[in-house]
Design an enzyme around this catalytic site. Structure first.
Site, mmCIF file in Angstrom:
data_model
loop_
_atom_site.group_PDB
_atom_site.id
_atom_site.type_symbol
_atom_site.label_atom_id
_atom_site.label_comp_id
_atom_site.label_asym_id
_atom_site.label_seq_id
_atom_site.Cartn_x
_atom_site.Cartn_y
_atom_site.Cartn_z
ATOM 1 N NE ARG A 21 -4.052 -1.961 0.332
ATOM 2 C CZ ARG A 21 -4.051 -3.208 -0.156
ATOM 3 N NH1 ARG A 21 -3.024 -3.678 -0.815
ATOM 4 N NH2 ARG A 21 -5.114 -3.979 0.003
ATOM 5 C CB SER B 47 -8.887 -1.809 4.114
ATOM 6 O OG SER B 47 -9.128 -3.106 3.661
ATOM 7 C CD GLU C 197 -6.108 0.835 1.772
ATOM 8 O OE1 GLU C 197 -5.844 -0.307 2.182
ATOM 9 O OE2 GLU C 197 -6.960 1.075 0.899
HETATM 10 P P1 FAD Z 1 -8.910 8.345 -5.367
HETATM 11 O O1 FAD Z 1 -9.607 7.906 -4.140
HETATM 12 O O2 FAD Z 1 -9.584 9.333 -6.222
HETATM 13 O O3 FAD Z 1 -7.451 8.885 -4.983
HETATM 14 C C1 FAD Z 1 -6.644 8.191 -4.050
HETATM 15 C C2 FAD Z 1 -5.318 8.937 -3.890
HETATM 16 O O4 FAD Z 1 -4.567 8.887 -5.109
HETATM 17 C C3 FAD Z 1 -5.492 10.417 -3.598
HETATM 18 O O5 FAD Z 1 -4.415 10.855 -2.784
HETATM 19 C C4 FAD Z 1 -5.396 11.064 -4.972
HETATM 20 O O6 FAD Z 1 -4.986 12.415 -4.933
HETATM 21 C C5 FAD Z 1 -4.333 10.202 -5.640
HETATM 22 N N1 FAD Z 1 -4.528 10.095 -7.096
HETATM 23 C C6 FAD Z 1 -5.612 9.577 -7.732
HETATM 24 N N2 FAD Z 1 -5.404 9.565 -9.070
HETATM 25 C C7 FAD Z 1 -4.184 10.085 -9.278
HETATM 26 C C8 FAD Z 1 -3.407 10.342 -10.435
HETATM 27 N N3 FAD Z 1 -3.872 10.058 -11.663
HETATM 28 N N4 FAD Z 1 -2.179 10.914 -10.290
HETATM 29 C C9 FAD Z 1 -1.698 11.220 -9.047
HETATM 30 N N5 FAD Z 1 -2.386 10.989 -7.901
HETATM 31 C C10 FAD Z 1 -3.615 10.437 -8.020
HETATM 32 N N6 FAD Z 1 -7.634 -0.996 -2.608
HETATM 33 C C11 FAD Z 1 -6.792 -2.056 -2.731
HETATM 34 O O7 FAD Z 1 -5.570 -1.881 -2.882
HETATM 35 N N7 FAD Z 1 -7.271 -3.345 -2.674
HETATM 36 C C12 FAD Z 1 -8.574 -3.617 -2.507
HETATM 37 O O8 FAD Z 1 -8.962 -4.782 -2.467
HETATM 38 C C13 FAD Z 1 -9.484 -2.522 -2.396
HETATM 39 N N8 FAD Z 1 -10.815 -2.743 -2.218
HETATM 40 C C14 FAD Z 1 -11.666 -1.688 -2.089
HETATM 41 C C15 FAD Z 1 -13.039 -1.936 -1.918
HETATM 42 C C16 FAD Z 1 -13.938 -0.891 -1.797
HETATM 43 C C17 FAD Z 1 -15.413 -1.196 -1.609
HETATM 44 C C18 FAD Z 1 -13.479 0.448 -1.848
HETATM 45 C C19 FAD Z 1 -14.456 1.590 -1.737
HETATM 46 C C20 FAD Z 1 -12.106 0.722 -2.004
HETATM 47 C C21 FAD Z 1 -11.202 -0.344 -2.121
HETATM 48 N N9 FAD Z 1 -9.810 -0.129 -2.288
HETATM 49 C C22 FAD Z 1 -8.956 -1.197 -2.444
HETATM 50 C C23 FAD Z 1 -9.272 1.248 -2.296
HETATM 51 C C24 FAD Z 1 -9.367 1.948 -3.683
HETATM 52 O O9 FAD Z 1 -10.286 1.305 -4.511
HETATM 53 C C25 FAD Z 1 -7.999 2.009 -4.384
HETATM 54 O O10 FAD Z 1 -7.050 2.670 -3.582
HETATM 55 C C26 FAD Z 1 -8.090 2.726 -5.740
HETATM 56 O O11 FAD Z 1 -6.882 2.598 -6.440
HETATM 57 C C27 FAD Z 1 -8.424 4.213 -5.581
HETATM 58 O O12 FAD Z 1 -8.716 4.715 -6.871
HETATM 59 P P2 FAD Z 1 -9.478 6.100 -7.042
HETATM 60 O O13 FAD Z 1 -9.455 6.444 -8.482
HETATM 61 O O14 FAD Z 1 -10.807 6.039 -6.399
HETATM 62 O O15 FAD Z 1 -8.496 7.072 -6.225
HETATM 63 N N1 EPU Z 2 -10.818 -10.559 10.441
HETATM 64 C C1 EPU Z 2 -11.550 -10.665 11.589
HETATM 65 N N2 EPU Z 2 -12.618 -9.846 11.749
HETATM 66 C C2 EPU Z 2 -12.973 -8.920 10.814
HETATM 67 C C3 EPU Z 2 -12.221 -8.814 9.645
HETATM 68 C C4 EPU Z 2 -11.140 -9.641 9.472
HETATM 69 O O1 EPU Z 2 -11.255 -11.481 12.449
HETATM 70 O O2 EPU Z 2 -13.955 -8.212 11.057
HETATM 71 C C5 EPU Z 2 -9.676 -11.460 10.239
HETATM 72 C C6 EPU Z 2 -10.104 -12.781 9.586
HETATM 73 O O3 EPU Z 2 -9.439 -13.815 10.241
HETATM 74 C C7 EPU Z 2 -9.549 -12.696 8.201
HETATM 75 C C8 EPU Z 2 -8.372 -11.760 8.351
HETATM 76 O O4 EPU Z 2 -8.740 -10.850 9.398
HETATM 77 O O5 EPU Z 2 -9.146 -13.928 7.742
HETATM 78 C C9 EPU Z 2 -8.043 -10.972 7.108
HETATM 79 O O6 EPU Z 2 -9.229 -10.399 6.583
HETATM 80 P P1 EPU Z 2 -9.457 -10.256 4.995
HETATM 81 O O7 EPU Z 2 -9.109 -11.523 4.302
HETATM 82 O O8 EPU Z 2 -10.801 -9.679 4.785
HETATM 83 O O9 EPU Z 2 -8.347 -9.258 4.561
HETATM 84 P P2 EPU Z 2 -7.944 -7.862 5.132
HETATM 85 O O10 EPU Z 2 -6.550 -7.966 5.642
HETATM 86 O O11 EPU Z 2 -8.978 -7.331 6.044
HETATM 87 C C10 EPU Z 2 -6.845 -7.088 2.899
HETATM 88 C C11 EPU Z 2 -6.800 -5.792 2.147
HETATM 89 C C12 EPU Z 2 -8.024 -5.694 1.238
HETATM 90 C C13 EPU Z 2 -7.989 -6.839 0.254
HETATM 91 C C14 EPU Z 2 -8.009 -8.164 1.029
HETATM 92 C C15 EPU Z 2 -7.809 -9.352 0.116
HETATM 93 C C16 EPU Z 2 -5.543 -4.210 3.473
HETATM 94 C C17 EPU Z 2 -5.586 -3.010 4.366
HETATM 95 N N3 EPU Z 2 -6.733 -4.663 3.059
HETATM 96 O O12 EPU Z 2 -7.964 -7.006 3.783
HETATM 97 O O13 EPU Z 2 -7.940 -4.480 0.510
HETATM 98 O O14 EPU Z 2 -9.098 -6.794 -0.617
HETATM 99 O O15 EPU Z 2 -6.923 -8.176 1.993
HETATM 100 O O16 EPU Z 2 -6.488 -9.375 -0.335
HETATM 101 O O17 EPU Z 2 -4.463 -4.693 3.160
HETATM 102 C C18 EPU Z 2 -8.475 -2.154 0.610
HETATM 103 O O18 EPU Z 2 -7.259 -1.944 0.569
HETATM 104 O O19 EPU Z 2 -9.317 -1.224 0.633
HETATM 105 C C19 EPU Z 2 -8.954 -3.544 0.630
HETATM 106 C C20 EPU Z 2 -10.243 -3.865 0.704
#
Ligand code: FAD
Ligand code: EPU
Length: 350
Positions: free
Chosen positions: A166, A248, A344
């Site tokens: 991240r 997250s 995050e």
């Molecule tokens: P924004 O939220 O618009 O911007 C994020 C940051 O990047 C800001 O600081 C912004 O200024 C900067 N930025 C954006 N675009 C640019 C650009 N073109 N040039 C320079 N800076 C820029 N993330 C994960 O890694 N894994 C996941 O599994 C994951 N699951 C998610 C699930 C949900 C339901 C949600 C809501 C979010 C999740 N995220 C996850 C977080 C998010 O989707 C990612 O970080 C995504 O890349 C953000 O994209 P965005 O276009 O919305 O960025």
């Molecule tokens: N857990 C709990 N309680 C909860 C949630 C999680 O006990 O309420 C424990 C469970 O044991 C579970 C473990 O935590 O097995 C890990 O949870 P999960 O697999 O959901 O993954 P996470 O670490 O919570 C991360 C990323 C996600 C990504 C998933 C899958 C981060 C901060 N988050 O979540 O990314 O989708 O792994 O790879 O690294 C995001 O960045 O926004 C995001 C959703």
């Protein structure tokens, strides 16, 4: 050509927490030329700049007294690869999850573990998006950035991007940091993906393995991995169109072997993952859950019932209210486990 600039623009439709916030100025950039024009526009050139993709990783704790640029640079094109990989160049404004679906469908696999992540392609390198065993850095040829300080475009190889969990060098840039100087900084305008022709499933992430097994899939192809990832995600992550959130809210903290051993002695059910170098990544969701905070509500903000790492807008919350909840969660985890959990998303104006 002067760019159309909206004043005191509402940001509510443009970020996934759905809170009220305003930008002093807002523009849409669908080309590098638009960025160049903004750089010369006396109304905004000396203000703080914030690039916004889909707003799925930001929290507006207050209004933004600067220029918000909504990234909308389009384009998906296969470019010269090499014998080992396909290379696809994608504009920063394209939608990430649509792109993944499109590539899997077109038999250009490699991103299926990253299916369903909201946001734009340009934001994907900012925090090196990752899920279910794959990070963007592993599928990247280069990142094209426009450096607004000098008005130059350049290609950065993955090694220059400082990718980590991240994390990337871009996090300290304009639009990604409050510490950055005002005016234009480095903006990601395109990303070139590198997808190995010899595809191999990455199916070792425990939850993904279980899902594939439950579906009776023994040797998954890209489509099976794609479907399984989407199924897992829809079970435990809220849809921002229904319940405002940014995925997250905290990063999983990384601790030393000694701290890990101490924590485990007091909390044997702690969920953690060993990393290279003897350190451990802790599941922040488990830490929050163990504090009894899953489902907790404070004002109009809350901790999601199905995943304690996700904070949600229960309806009408302000960014400040969500930020106060986040700080309370941090405090409770610190009191109980002595561990700091860091946000995050980018917090704007806290
Ligand atoms: P924004 O939220 O618009 O911007 C994020 C940051 O990047 C800001 O600081 C912004 O200024 C900067 N930025 C954006 N675009 C640019 C650009 N073109 N040039 C320079 N800076 C820029 N993330 C994960 O890694 N894994 C996941 O599994 C994951 N699951 C998610 C699930 C949900 C339901 C949600 C809501 C979010 C999740 N995220 C996850 C977080 C998010 O989707 C990612 O970080 C995504 O890349 C953000 O994209 P965005 O276009 O919305 O960025
Ligand atoms: N857990 C709990 N309680 C909860 C949630 C999680 O006990 O309420 C424990 C469970 O044991 C579970 C473990 O935590 O097995 C890990 O949870 P999960 O697999 O959901 O993954 P996470 O670490 O919570 C991360 C990323 C996600 C990504 C998933 C899958 C981060 C901060 N988050 O979540 O990314 O989708 O792994 O790879 O690294 C995001 O960045 O926004 C995001 C959703």
């Amino acid at each position: 050509m002067p760019v159309f600039l909206q004043q005191r623009a509402s940001l509510r439709p443009f970020h996934t927490f759905g809170t009220d916030a305003r930008a002093a100025w807002m523009a849409v950039a669908d080309s590098v030329d638009t960025l160049r024009s903004l750089r010369q526009d006396s109304r905004v050139r000396d203000l703080p700049w914030l690039v916004l993709g889909a707003g799925s990783n930001v929290l507006f704790a207050s209004d933004f007294e600067g220029l918000v640029i909504r990234m909308a640079i389009p384009g998906v094109a296969e470019v010269d690869g090499d014998g080992d990989a396909w290379c696809i160049r994608v504009g920063g404004g394209e939608n990430w999850s649509d792109l993944v679906a499109q590539l899997v469908h077109a038999e250009r696999p490699g991103l299926e573990n990253l299916a369903g992540i909201p946001g734009t392609v340009g934001a994907a390198p900012i925090q090196n998006i990752g899920a279910y065993g794959v990070e963007l850095a592993e599928r990247l040829h280069s990142v094209t950035v426009w450096d607004g300080r000098r008005d130059v475009l350049h290609e950065m190889a993955p090694e220059e991007c400082g990718f980590g969990y991240r994390d990337s060098v871009f996090k300290g840039d304009a639009g990604a940091s409050d510490a950055a100087p005002a005016g234009p900084g480095r903006i990601v305008v395109a990303v070139t993906l590198r997808l190995p022709r010899r595809w191999q499933a990455v199916a070792g992430y425990a939850e993904l393995e279980r899902e594939l097994c439950a579906r009776g899939v023994e040797r998954p192809g890209p489509r099976e991995v794609f479907d399984a990832v989407l199924a897992i995600r829809s079970r435990k992550l809220p849809d921002p169109r229904i319940l405002g959130n940014a995925g997250s809210f905290f990063k999983n903290p990384i601790v030393s072997r000694e701290i890990h051993a101490e924590l485990l002695a007091h909390a044997p059910s702690l969920v953690s993952y060993p990393l290279a170098g003897g350190r451990y990544k802790l599941a922040a969701g488990w830490l929050i859950d163990a504090c009894g905070l899953k489902g907790y509500t404070r004002g109009r903000a809350g901790v999601f019932e199905k995943q304690a790492l996700v904070l949600v807008n229960r309806g009408g919350a302000s960014g400040q209210e969500i930020w106060e909840l986040a700080q309370e969660v941090q405090e409770r985890v610190r009191e109980r486990f002595g561990v700091s959990i860091e946000p995050e998303p980018r917090i704007i104006g806290a």
